[in-house]
Design an enzyme around this catalytic site. Structure first.
Site, mmCIF file in Angstrom:
data_model
loop_
_atom_site.group_PDB
_atom_site.id
_atom_site.type_symbol
_atom_site.label_atom_id
_atom_site.label_comp_id
_atom_site.label_asym_id
_atom_site.label_seq_id
_atom_site.Cartn_x
_atom_site.Cartn_y
_atom_site.Cartn_z
ATOM 1 N N GLU A 19 0.830 -1.192 0.000
ATOM 2 C CA GLU A 19 0.000 0.000 0.000
ATOM 3 C C GLU A 19 0.871 1.252 0.000
ATOM 4 O O GLU A 19 2.015 1.245 0.472
ATOM 5 C CB GLU A 19 -0.922 0.045 1.214
ATOM 6 C CG GLU A 19 -0.159 0.274 2.502
ATOM 7 C CD GLU A 19 -1.022 0.575 3.699
ATOM 8 O OE1 GLU A 19 -2.228 0.784 3.524
ATOM 9 O OE2 GLU A 19 -0.478 0.616 4.810
ATOM 10 N N CYS A 58 3.451 8.195 2.023
ATOM 11 C CA CYS A 58 3.877 7.101 2.906
ATOM 12 C C CYS A 58 4.113 5.869 2.040
ATOM 13 O O CYS A 58 3.191 5.377 1.396
ATOM 14 C CB CYS A 58 2.751 6.875 3.926
ATOM 15 S SG CYS A 58 3.037 5.487 5.024
ATOM 16 N N CYS A 108 6.167 -8.250 6.563
ATOM 17 C CA CYS A 108 7.139 -7.810 7.561
ATOM 18 C C CYS A 108 7.451 -8.976 8.485
ATOM 19 O O CYS A 108 6.594 -9.816 8.743
ATOM 20 C CB CYS A 108 6.563 -6.650 8.380
ATOM 21 S SG CYS A 108 7.766 -5.863 9.490
ATOM 22 N N CYS A 125 5.333 -7.359 15.385
ATOM 23 C CA CYS A 125 4.751 -6.500 16.429
ATOM 24 C C CYS A 125 3.289 -6.917 16.641
ATOM 25 O O CYS A 125 2.547 -7.118 15.682
ATOM 26 C CB CYS A 125 4.854 -5.033 16.039
ATOM 27 S SG CYS A 125 6.570 -4.512 15.815
ATOM 28 N N CYS A 142 0.170 -4.950 15.020
ATOM 29 C CA CYS A 142 0.285 -4.538 13.619
ATOM 30 C C CYS A 142 -0.251 -5.635 12.709
ATOM 31 O O CYS A 142 0.155 -6.799 12.838
ATOM 32 C CB CYS A 142 1.747 -4.242 13.285
ATOM 33 S SG CYS A 142 1.990 -3.753 11.565
ATOM 34 N N CYS A 182 -17.326 3.541 2.506
ATOM 35 C CA CYS A 182 -17.467 2.234 1.876
ATOM 36 C C CYS A 182 -18.536 1.423 2.589
ATOM 37 O O CYS A 182 -19.340 0.766 1.960
ATOM 38 C CB CYS A 182 -16.144 1.473 1.893
ATOM 39 S SG CYS A 182 -15.036 2.023 0.611
HETATM 40 N N1 SAH Z 1 8.452 -0.997 10.555
HETATM 41 C C1 SAH Z 1 8.489 0.438 10.718
HETATM 42 C C2 SAH Z 1 7.409 1.149 9.912
HETATM 43 C C3 SAH Z 1 6.049 0.678 10.337
HETATM 44 S S1 SAH Z 1 4.584 1.579 10.066
HETATM 45 C C4 SAH Z 1 8.339 0.775 12.181
HETATM 46 O O1 SAH Z 1 8.040 -0.121 12.963
HETATM 47 O O2 SAH Z 1 8.555 1.928 12.553
HETATM 48 C C5 SAH Z 1 4.632 3.079 10.891
HETATM 49 C C6 SAH Z 1 4.006 3.099 12.285
HETATM 50 O O3 SAH Z 1 2.684 2.564 12.372
HETATM 51 C C7 SAH Z 1 4.857 2.339 13.266
HETATM 52 O O4 SAH Z 1 5.123 3.152 14.367
HETATM 53 C C8 SAH Z 1 3.959 1.201 13.625
HETATM 54 O O5 SAH Z 1 4.281 0.679 14.884
HETATM 55 C C9 SAH Z 1 2.606 1.840 13.577
HETATM 56 N N2 SAH Z 1 1.501 0.869 13.570
HETATM 57 C C10 SAH Z 1 1.522 -0.435 13.226
HETATM 58 N N3 SAH Z 1 0.315 -1.001 13.391
HETATM 59 C C11 SAH Z 1 -0.501 -0.037 13.853
HETATM 60 C C12 SAH Z 1 -1.887 -0.005 14.197
HETATM 61 N N4 SAH Z 1 -2.653 -1.083 14.091
HETATM 62 N N5 SAH Z 1 -2.402 1.175 14.612
HETATM 63 C C13 SAH Z 1 -1.622 2.286 14.672
HETATM 64 N N6 SAH Z 1 -0.321 2.312 14.365
HETATM 65 C C14 SAH Z 1 0.241 1.159 13.966
#
Ligand code: SAH
Length: 382
Positions: A104, A117, A124, A128, A131, A356
């Site tokens: 995306e 972005c 990945c 985490c 995520c 949507c």
């Molecule tokens: N791998 C990188 C980029 C990830 S995306 C990183 O970890 O920094 C960017 C941000 O979105 C990161 O801080 C990630 O932790 C956050 N993120 C991931 N899942 C999320 C969610 N469900 N809600 C809000 N933020 C989220």
């Protein structure tokens, strides 16, 4: 020149080459290095992909380029636009139109700036717990051309700057953040040249403070990045102590918070940077209590960093809930009143889901796409 910048028929994708690599490429086909600079102008300033249109290049050079090189960009599978101006694209990276090879890309216009972005990996491996990308696992690293191709494509898709409140007179994209899918520092070999092309004045010419790499905390690569490039750094902190961070961001079991913060301060010093942006996802009852805010104050007071609080975006199957607005506000106030600058990231484009949802039954071809941290309910554009 990396092999990932080439296609199966061995034509070089020019979007994967930095300025010096493009100069070497020009030499390799018997051209003077300044031809590379002419090429960059067509590629990046004018978003031209067709060598035939590059009129100040000699005809035989153009013909030669057509046989040995190409400008290949990701394929758009889906487009989505929000009432607030946010745009999302689902992109296929292998030309197959296969959604399992998709990533995306999001564009967020704001007054005075337009932020793109982009993704650095398909899937990945960081795992985490909050995520949704983690649930789909790791597929592959994106090449330099895949990464630069996203920005090239967005410029083309967004077209002229006039229609965007956030855009400056001559550009729609003022900021690029590696905050889409993937862990950029786990794809170090691609993101460093890609960032170089983004910041090169003959490339996308984006200021170094406006290209941001976001990491979950790969400490050795953060230290290397401090030596080798000069973009801005964001760090996904998400917890104020090791016990909680071990649970939310598993890489913490390898690189503890103290070690992570040391690498952050080293980065700032080495880069002469303004500071680190710490991302902190707000999870109801998990990491959003006042005691967590006070722990953060202990870690960050007086340090060159600011906190960016991100309300959790939910997705099917998650155990987490978004913190209440009151909890987020209280958390932010504690930080701000104790010397840690904190802001709340505004959730943008969420009305697209709502819109949507309202269209259920009226749009025939609907798909739900789970990518990155966002759950998108989208309709296929013809
Ligand atoms: N791998 C990188 C980029 C990830 S995306 C990183 O970890 O920094 C960017 C941000 O979105 C990161 O801080 C990630 O932790 C956050 N993120 C991931 N899942 C999320 C969610 N469900 N809600 C809000 N933020 C989220």
């Amino acid at each position: 020149m990396t092999d990932t910048a080439t296609t199966t028929d061995a034509r070089v994708n020019l979007l994967g080459l930095t300025r010096s690599e493009l100069e070497a490429f020009a030499s390799s086909i018997g051209e003077k290095p300044f031809r590379a600079r002419q090429l960059m102008k067509w590629l990046y300033k004018r978003s031209v992909a067709d060598f035939g249109q590059m009129t100040d290049l000699a005809k035989d050079f153009r013909a030669r380029l057509g046989t040995v090189a190409e400008v290949r960009v990701p394929e758009v599978l889906l487009r989505q636009a929000s009432a607030d101006g946010t745009r999302k694209w689902l992109l296929s990276m292998d030309g197959s139109g296969n959604a399992s090879q998709a990533i995306e890309m999001v564009y967020i216009p704001e007054p005075g700036r337009g932020t793109l972005c982009i993704s650095s990996q398909i899937g990945c491996a960081m795992d985490c717990s909050f995520c949704s990308t983690a649930q789909q696992g790791f597929n592959r690293n994106l090449s330099v051309a895949d990464i630069v191709g996203q920005v090239w494509l967005a410029n083309r898709e967004l077209g002229n700057a006039d229609q965007f409140a956030g855009a400056t007179a001559d550009r729609v994209i003022t900021n690029v953040v590696f905050m889409g899918m993937g862990e950029p520092l786990a794809n170090y070999r691609s993101i460093v040249p890609a960032a170089e092309i983004l910041m090169d004045d003959l490339g996308f010419d984006i200021s170094r403070r406006r290209v941001t790499v976001s990491t979950s905390g790969l400490v050795p690569q953060m230290r290397k990045l401090a030596e080798e490039t000069n973009c801005a750094l964001a760090v996904s902190l998400h917890a104020p102590n090791d016990a909680l961070r071990d649970e939310l961001v598993p890489i913490n079991r390898k690189h503890r918070i103290a070690e992570l913060l040391e690498a952050c301060w080293y980065y700032v010093e080495r880069q002469n940077a303004r500071g680190i942006t710490f991302e902190y996802v707000m999870l109801d009852g998990v990491n959003d209590k006042p005691e967590h805010a006070y722990e953060l104050v202990e870690l960050l007071r007086g340090k060159p960093g600011k906190m960016n609080l991100i309300p959790f975006n939910t997705f099917p199957g998650t155990q987490y809930k978004r913190s209440t607005p009151a909890a987020i506000e209280r958390f932010r106030d504690i930080l701000n009143s104790h010397g840690v600058i904190a802001t709340t990231r505004r959730t943008r484009g969420d009305d697209i889901d709502a819109a949507c949802g309202q269209l259920v039954g009226r749009v025939r071809d609907r798909t739900t796409v789970r990518l990155g941290s966002k759950v998108m309910s989208v309709s296929v554009q013809p």
